[in-house]
Motif scaffolding. Structure first.
Motif, short mmCIF file in Angstrom:
data_model
loop_
_atom_site.label_atom_id
_atom_site.label_comp_id
_atom_site.label_asym_id
_atom_site.label_seq_id
_atom_site.Cartn_x
_atom_site.Cartn_y
_atom_site.Cartn_z
N TYR A 1 0.84 -1.21 0.00
CA TYR A 1 0.00 0.00 0.00
C TYR A 1 0.87 1.26 0.00
N THR A 2 1.91 1.23 0.84
CA THR A 2 2.80 2.40 0.93
C THR A 2 3.47 2.66 -0.41
N PHE A 3 3.92 1.59 -1.04
CA PHE A 3 4.59 1.73 -2.33
C PHE A 3 3.63 2.33 -3.36
N PHE A 4 2.39 1.85 -3.38
CA PHE A 4 1.41 2.38 -4.32
C PHE A 4 1.15 3.86 -4.07
N MET A 5 1.20 4.25 -2.80
CA MET A 5 0.93 5.64 -2.46
C MET A 5 1.98 6.56 -3.08
N LEU A 6 3.23 6.04 -3.15
CA LEU A 6 4.32 6.88 -3.63
C LEU A 6 4.36 7.02 -5.16
N LEU A 7 3.64 6.13 -5.86
CA LEU A 7 3.75 6.15 -7.32
C LEU A 7 3.08 7.39 -7.90
N PRO A 8 3.69 7.99 -8.93
CA PRO A 8 3.05 9.13 -9.57
C PRO A 8 1.85 8.67 -10.40
N LEU A 9 0.94 9.61 -10.62
CA LEU A 9 -0.29 9.26 -11.36
C LEU A 9 -0.01 8.73 -12.76
N GLN A 10 1.12 9.18 -13.36
CA GLN A 10 1.40 8.71 -14.72
C GLN A 10 1.60 7.20 -14.74
N ILE A 11 1.97 6.61 -13.61
CA ILE A 11 2.08 5.15 -13.56
C ILE A 11 0.76 4.51 -13.16
N THR A 12 0.11 5.02 -12.12
CA THR A 12 -1.11 4.34 -11.65
C THR A 12 -2.26 4.48 -12.64
N LEU A 13 -2.19 5.47 -13.53
CA LEU A 13 -3.28 5.60 -14.51
C LEU A 13 -3.21 4.51 -15.56
N ILE A 14 -2.01 3.94 -15.79
CA ILE A 14 -1.87 2.92 -16.85
C ILE A 14 -2.78 1.71 -16.58
N PRO A 15 -2.65 1.06 -15.38
CA PRO A 15 -3.55 -0.07 -15.12
C PRO A 15 -5.03 0.31 -15.16
N ASN A 16 -5.36 1.53 -14.72
CA ASN A 16 -6.76 1.95 -14.78
C ASN A 16 -7.26 1.96 -16.23
N VAL A 17 -6.46 2.54 -17.11
CA VAL A 17 -6.86 2.61 -18.52
C VAL A 17 -7.00 1.20 -19.09
N LEU A 18 -6.05 0.32 -18.75
CA LEU A 18 -6.11 -1.05 -19.26
C LEU A 18 -7.37 -1.76 -18.76
#
Lengths: 274, 258
Positions: free
Chosen positions: A106-123
């Motif tokens: 969870y902590t690691f996910f929190m640190l990720l920038p949106l440009q990375i977390t948006l990729i799985p969302n789009v997929l």
């Protein structure tokens, strides 16, 4: 003499940090003529409220998008609050190796920038559209959903839930309270300042949405104000600054409102450090 | 049954995180590792990627330390000179202000003739400092308010100067805050895309084109090979950074207890 230096220093710090905000506010009272001559000026020549009049009467789409912003922010705020309170409660009570590893993820996910977390969302949205025929793109739900499951709230609240003395929990348990009752009547009232602070944080983050809407939304009528303001600058600079002021007003207002709660929280953290 | 009764509180969150983030991201690794061309070799011959990596590296190595130092100095001054509440509010206020609402000011500053010859990256850096110093400031302020004053007094009595006290006594004592400030500034520096988009648009000058801009454009095109390779590289970088920061934090703590 020393007092004077301190005053001067204070004034310097305040002006440096406040200046861009002051500049925006003062420009919202300028007329179109003064805005067009491209010099950096601070004081309006004629004080007028023409910009506010135009934005509220003539360009009323501004307020439609303002409501869009409000809907998306409220959706994320409410959803993330519910989801994070539950998850943080779990992490603060349950102590096992699995929960620790999970919390690290969870902590690691929190640190990720949106440009990375948006990729799985789009997929994910792409495959939902392909296999279930449900189109999520260009709906505000697509923007709200990832925000609800942002792990920032979990991370933030877990620290605070853990700071509650263990004896509160045990006493409630002995009195026969269920897990849910403990959460609602002991843990939440104890951490209401932290919850207020988190609300402010989520509010700031989502009132200022930029990355998500430009990926998920395509029609202007569904966009939040933050995106609209960008187009306004080049096309209608006469009303851009009034739009900016109206847009930053709620955040600053809320910040000033819960300032005291934040102060109490800071003092509380300091007390525990001692 | 009793053993799993707490599970219901975290299940919604786990489902959300797994389906929105974890699972699609893992599945998408097929574009990197099982694609016909080598994604990693391709991406290093991509001009845009190289420029963006270079800019990001310069940006982070200059402005993250600056954000931490300025935050510390301001917090130090606030605590020792007892600066008023308005100073504190003014330093913290920029973190609440939305990027688009102050973009007018920064656009005009960036376009003004005085800054014509300045590298765009430094303008972005200045904006970053303005908007993010509030975080490091709060972190250091809490830590400073919390300190044990007698240690500093003892150092002064033993004849240590102000600078010596800061570097040998205060910084080690506040190493936890220092680590937190570095983490938060790193996190904020990765979020700077919001500001560059609000001020310079989707296609900024190549000198301020950072890895976030690169990933954003690739996501918009949906060219998944390059996108996933770039994302993996950034992911690995953040992972390593976090690891080193946490480790150095632990080292300091050990030193302190000795």
């Amino acid at each position: 003499m020393k007092k004077f230096t301190v005053k001067l220093l204070s004034a310097f710090i305040i002006i440096v940090f406040i200046f861009p905000i002051l500049y925006t506010i003062s420009h919202s009272f300028m007329d179109g003529y003064q805005l067009k001559n491209n010099e950096v000026e601070i004081v309006p020549e004629i004080f007028n409220i023409q910009q506010y009049y135009e934005i509220s009467v003539e360009k009323n789409e501004y307020f439609k998008l303002y409501i869009n912003s409000a809907i998306m922010t409220a959706g994320v705020l409410l959803g993330q609050m519910i989801v994070s309170i539950g998850a943080a409660y779990y992490f603060s009570v349950k102590k096992s190796r699995y929960s620790e590893v999970l919390f690290l993820i969870y902590t690691f996910f929190m640190l990720l920038p949106l440009q990375i977390t948006l990729i799985p969302n789009v997929l994910l949205y792409n495959s939902i559209e392909r296999y279930l025929g449900l189109r999520l793109f260009n709906t505000q739900f697509a923007v709200i959903l990832p925000g609800v499951f942002s792990t920032l709230g979990v991370f933030f609240l877990k620290q605070f839930f853990e700071s509650m003395p263990q004896s509160y929990y045990e006493i409630a348990k002995i009195d026969g309270a269920s897990d849910l009752e403990i959460l609602l009547h002991v843990v939440l009232p104890y951490s209401k300042n932290a919850i207020a602070a988190l609300c402010l944080l989520i509010f700031i983050e989502n009132w200022n949405l930029i990355e998500q809407p430009i990926i998920f939304l395509s029609s202007m009528s569904k966009m939040p104000v933050s995106i609209y303001l960008n187009t306004l600058y080049s096309s209608y600079r006469e009303i851009f600054y009034a739009g900016s002021v109206l847009f930053m007003f709620p955040v600053i207002y809320v910040f000033m409102k819960i300032r005291d709660k934040l102060k109490v929280m800071v003092l509380k953290i300091s007390d525990e450090g001692r | 049954m009793k053993k799993y009764s707490m599970m219901k509180y975290i299940l919604p969150s786990i489902f959300g995180v797994a389906f929105l983030n974890l699972v699609p991201f893992i599945i998408a690794q097929k574009y990197v590792f099982f694609s016909s061309g080598g994604s990693f070799t391709d991406i290093f011959s991509n001009m845009g990627f190289i420029i963006s990596i270079k800019n990001t590296a310069v940006f982070m190595s200059v402005f993250i330390p600056l954000a931490v130092i300025i935050g510390f100095v301001t917090a130090f001054l606030t605590e020792y000179l007892k600066l008023s509440f308005w100073v504190q509010a003014a330093v913290i206020l920029p973190i609440t202000v939305p990027a688009s609402s102050v973009s007018g000011f920064f656009r005009e500053i960036a376009a003004s003739s005085a800054l014509e010859n300045i590298n765009g990256l430094f303008i972005v850096g200045f904006i970053f400092l303005w908007s993010c110093i509030g975080y490091t400031y709060i972190i250091f302020l809490i830590s400073l308010k919390n300190r044990d004053k007698s240690i500093e007094e003892a150092a002064y009595l033993d004849g240590s100067g102000t600078l010596r006290t800061i570097f040998s006594i205060m910084l080690p004592l506040h190493s936890e805050a220092l680590v937190l400030a570095v983490i938060v500034s790193t996190y904020n520096s990765l979020k700077i895309f919001r500001m560059t988009y609000a001020i310079f648009g989707e296609y900024p000058d190549y000198r301020m084109f950072m890895i976030q801009n690169f990933l954003h454009l690739k996501l918009k095109e949906l060219s998944l090979d390059t996108l996933m390779a770039g994302a993996d590289i950034l992911l690995a970088f953040i992972f390593i950074l976090l690891f080193f920061i946490l480790r150095s934090g632990r080292k300091h703590k050990i030193k302190m207890s000795l």
